[in-house]
Design a protein around this motif. Structure first.
Motif, PDB file in Angstrom:
ATOM      1  N   TYR A   1       0.868  -1.181   0.000  1.00 14.63           N
ATOM      2  CA  TYR A   1       0.000   0.000   0.000  1.00 14.63           C
ATOM      3  C   TYR A   1       0.899   1.223   0.000  1.00 14.63           C
ATOM      4  O   TYR A   1       1.756   1.362   0.848  1.00 14.63           O
ATOM      5  CB  TYR A   1      -0.901   0.028   1.242  1.00 14.63           C
ATOM      6  CG  TYR A   1      -1.951  -1.055   1.228  1.00 14.63           C
ATOM      7  CD1 TYR A   1      -3.248  -0.788   0.808  1.00 14.63           C
ATOM      8  CD2 TYR A   1      -1.625  -2.348   1.609  1.00 14.63           C
ATOM      9  CE1 TYR A   1      -4.201  -1.787   0.778  1.00 14.63           C
ATOM     10  CE2 TYR A   1      -2.570  -3.356   1.584  1.00 14.63           C
ATOM     11  CZ  TYR A   1      -3.868  -3.068   1.165  1.00 14.63           C
ATOM     12  OH  TYR A   1      -4.800  -4.057   1.134  1.00 14.63           O
ATOM     13  N   GLY A   2       0.685   2.113  -0.952  1.00 15.90           N
ATOM     14  CA  GLY A   2       1.457   3.344  -0.952  1.00 15.90           C
ATOM     15  C   GLY A   2       2.177   3.545  -2.265  1.00 15.90           C
ATOM     16  O   GLY A   2       2.016   2.740  -3.175  1.00 15.90           O
ATOM     17  N   PRO A   3       2.956   4.629  -2.354  1.00 19.68           N
ATOM     18  CA  PRO A   3       3.180   5.645  -1.332  1.00 19.68           C
ATOM     19  C   PRO A   3       1.864   6.320  -0.959  1.00 19.68           C
ATOM     20  O   PRO A   3       1.067   6.647  -1.840  1.00 19.68           O
ATOM     21  CB  PRO A   3       4.114   6.652  -2.016  1.00 19.68           C
ATOM     22  CG  PRO A   3       4.550   6.007  -3.285  1.00 19.68           C
ATOM     23  CD  PRO A   3       3.625   4.922  -3.616  1.00 19.68           C
ATOM     24  N   ARG A   4       1.652   6.513   0.353  1.00 21.43           N
ATOM     25  CA  ARG A   4       0.399   7.103   0.826  1.00 21.43           C
ATOM     26  C   ARG A   4       0.679   7.976   2.044  1.00 21.43           C
ATOM     27  O   ARG A   4       1.782   7.914   2.619  1.00 21.43           O
ATOM     28  CB  ARG A   4      -0.610   6.023   1.175  1.00 21.43           C
ATOM     29  CG  ARG A   4      -0.181   5.106   2.314  1.00 21.43           C
ATOM     30  CD  ARG A   4      -1.240   4.057   2.575  1.00 21.43           C
ATOM     31  NE  ARG A   4      -0.857   3.152   3.634  1.00 21.43           N
ATOM     32  CZ  ARG A   4      -1.582   2.122   4.024  1.00 21.43           C
ATOM     33  NH1 ARG A   4      -2.724   1.839   3.448  1.00 21.43           N
ATOM     34  NH2 ARG A   4      -1.177   1.342   5.006  1.00 21.43           N
ATOM     35  N   GLU A   5      -0.354   8.730   2.431  1.00 19.41           N
ATOM     36  CA  GLU A   5      -0.202   9.626   3.578  1.00 19.41           C
ATOM     37  C   GLU A   5       0.179   8.800   4.812  1.00 19.41           C
ATOM     38  O   GLU A   5      -0.368   7.701   5.015  1.00 19.41           O
ATOM     39  CB  GLU A   5      -1.526  10.332   3.822  1.00 19.41           C
ATOM     40  CG  GLU A   5      -1.357  11.556   4.692  1.00 19.41           C
ATOM     41  CD  GLU A   5      -2.675  12.308   4.837  1.00 19.41           C
ATOM     42  OE1 GLU A   5      -2.870  12.904   5.889  1.00 19.41           O
ATOM     43  OE2 GLU A   5      -3.491  12.263   3.895  1.00 19.41           O
ATOM     44  N   LEU A   6       1.097   9.325   5.583  1.00 20.12           N
ATOM     45  CA  LEU A   6       1.653   8.548   6.693  1.00 20.12           C
ATOM     46  C   LEU A   6       0.949   8.860   8.013  1.00 20.12           C
ATOM     47  O   LEU A   6       0.741  10.022   8.348  1.00 20.12           O
ATOM     48  CB  LEU A   6       3.149   8.882   6.787  1.00 20.12           C
ATOM     49  CG  LEU A   6       3.954   8.305   7.936  1.00 20.12           C
ATOM     50  CD1 LEU A   6       3.949   6.791   7.895  1.00 20.12           C
ATOM     51  CD2 LEU A   6       5.381   8.802   7.862  1.00 20.12           C
ATOM     52  N   HIS A   7       0.567   7.801   8.711  1.00 19.20           N
ATOM     53  CA  HIS A   7       0.003   7.948  10.050  1.00 19.20           C
ATOM     54  C   HIS A   7       0.783   7.073  11.003  1.00 19.20           C
ATOM     55  O   HIS A   7       1.017   5.919  10.670  1.00 19.20           O
ATOM     56  CB  HIS A   7      -1.479   7.545  10.073  1.00 19.20           C
ATOM     57  CG  HIS A   7      -2.314   8.412   9.190  1.00 19.20           C
ATOM     58  ND1 HIS A   7      -2.617   9.717   9.528  1.00 19.20           N
ATOM     59  CD2 HIS A   7      -2.869   8.187   7.976  1.00 19.20           C
ATOM     60  CE1 HIS A   7      -3.363  10.239   8.546  1.00 19.20           C
ATOM     61  NE2 HIS A   7      -3.506   9.330   7.601  1.00 19.20           N
ATOM     62  N   PRO A   8       1.185   7.469  12.177  1.00 15.24           N
ATOM     63  CA  PRO A   8       1.077   8.826  12.693  1.00 15.24           C
ATOM     64  C   PRO A   8       2.076   9.772  12.000  1.00 15.24           C
ATOM     65  O   PRO A   8       3.176   9.356  11.656  1.00 15.24           O
ATOM     66  CB  PRO A   8       1.427   8.651  14.171  1.00 15.24           C
ATOM     67  CG  PRO A   8       2.245   7.406  14.249  1.00 15.24           C
ATOM     68  CD  PRO A   8       1.824   6.538  13.120  1.00 15.24           C
TER      69      PRO A   8
END
Ligand code: UDP
Length: 264
Positions: free
Chosen positions: A58-65
């Motif tokens: 999955y990704g590259p995607r917004e990172l959490h945390p």
């Protein structure tokens, strides 16, 4: 009732073959497949002997945390998990230290292959599920994860291919199965960016003389080169089948538009 494993007296038979009938320098039968999951950005299924493994990217995607974000590159996170039913004695579903260690070394083995600097402040998450285990799962997981990253279209310097070498009954052997891993004299998992010649994983459990170590390294490279070719072939076949599908579709479209023109 607890399953009691029979400890083999010898791992190499009198005819020079291994207990599963392989030559000492022979890989287990390997099956690679990509694009097996529709929800993931990239995925792969690997069988290496009796190992059965799925990798999902999955990704590259917004990172959490968000506080984990790296300003100059993407954060690669790999999670290696064994299903409770993947081994003969039920594996506890609680995350183990072994799984945490393997997640880290798989991340380290893959990291140098990825152009992480193209995607600052994002994450690339790789989930690896061991459905059935039979020795050498860390290497087979790297093979699966590398294919899944390529399947996700993430730019790579090279594919990462991995394989273990070891020693059983004094002989250097390739691609250890579970019995050879447990009862052999040495086990050395290796991973490489094969075309570049970079070694990204080299661990060792047991003992080798220096000569044996050098011989094992060479045998490992030979195994890795075969796996690397198979990985490339798997990806090439996927793109060829997409090309054929697109060609078939455009042929159908041409046929339809011809029919429409004739009707007019
Ligand atoms: N194994 C097992 N139970 C566990 C962990 C591992 O039966 O909880 C088996 C499994 O077949 C695995 C093998 O032991 O492939 C060798 O494990 P190792 O830690 O050496 O890692 P691997 O060789 O799989 O990379």
């Amino acid at each position: 009732m607890l399953f009691e494993e029979k400890i083999p007296e010898k791992l190499i038979r009198n005819d020079g073959l291994r207990l599963d009938g392989r030559k000492i320098d022979e890989l287990r039968p390997i099956k690679f497949e990509v694009g097996v999951l529709s929800q993931a950005d990239g995925s792969a299924y690997v069988e290496q002997g009796r190992n059965k493994i799925i990798a999902a990217v999955y990704g590259p995607r917004e990172l959490h945390p968000k506080h984990l974000a790296l300003q100059d590159r993407a954060l690669l996170r790999c999670l290696y998990r064994m299903a409770t039913f993947s081994v003969s004695e039920r594996k506890s579903p609680a995350p183990s230290r072994r799984e945490a260690e393997l997640s880290t070394i798989i991340t380290q083995a893959l990291q140098p292959a990825i152009f992480l600097e193209y995607y600052p402040r994002t994450s690339i998450d790789v989930y690896i599920e061991i459905i059935e285990a039979d020795g050498g799962t860390r290497c087979a997981s790297i093979n699966a994860a590398s294919l899944a990253l390529a399947d996700a279209g993430i730019p790579l310097r090279d594919l990462v291919a991995a394989c273990a070498v070891g020693k059983a009954d004094g002989q250097i052997i390739l691609d250890l199965n579970d019995l050879e891993d447990k009862y052999g004299e040495a086990d050395m998992p290796m991973a490489m960016l094969y075309r570049r010649g970079d070694v990204t994983l080299l661990q060792m459990d047991g003992q080798f003389t220096i000569d044996e170590f050098n011989k094992a390294l060479e045998l490992g490279k030979t195994g890795i080169s075969k796996i690397y070719q198979l990985q490339k072939e798997t990806l090439r076949n996927k793109y060829l089948s997409i090309r054929d599908e697109v060609a078939d579709e455009s042929e159908v479209r041409i046929e339809i538009s011809k029919e429409v023109e004739e009707d007019e």
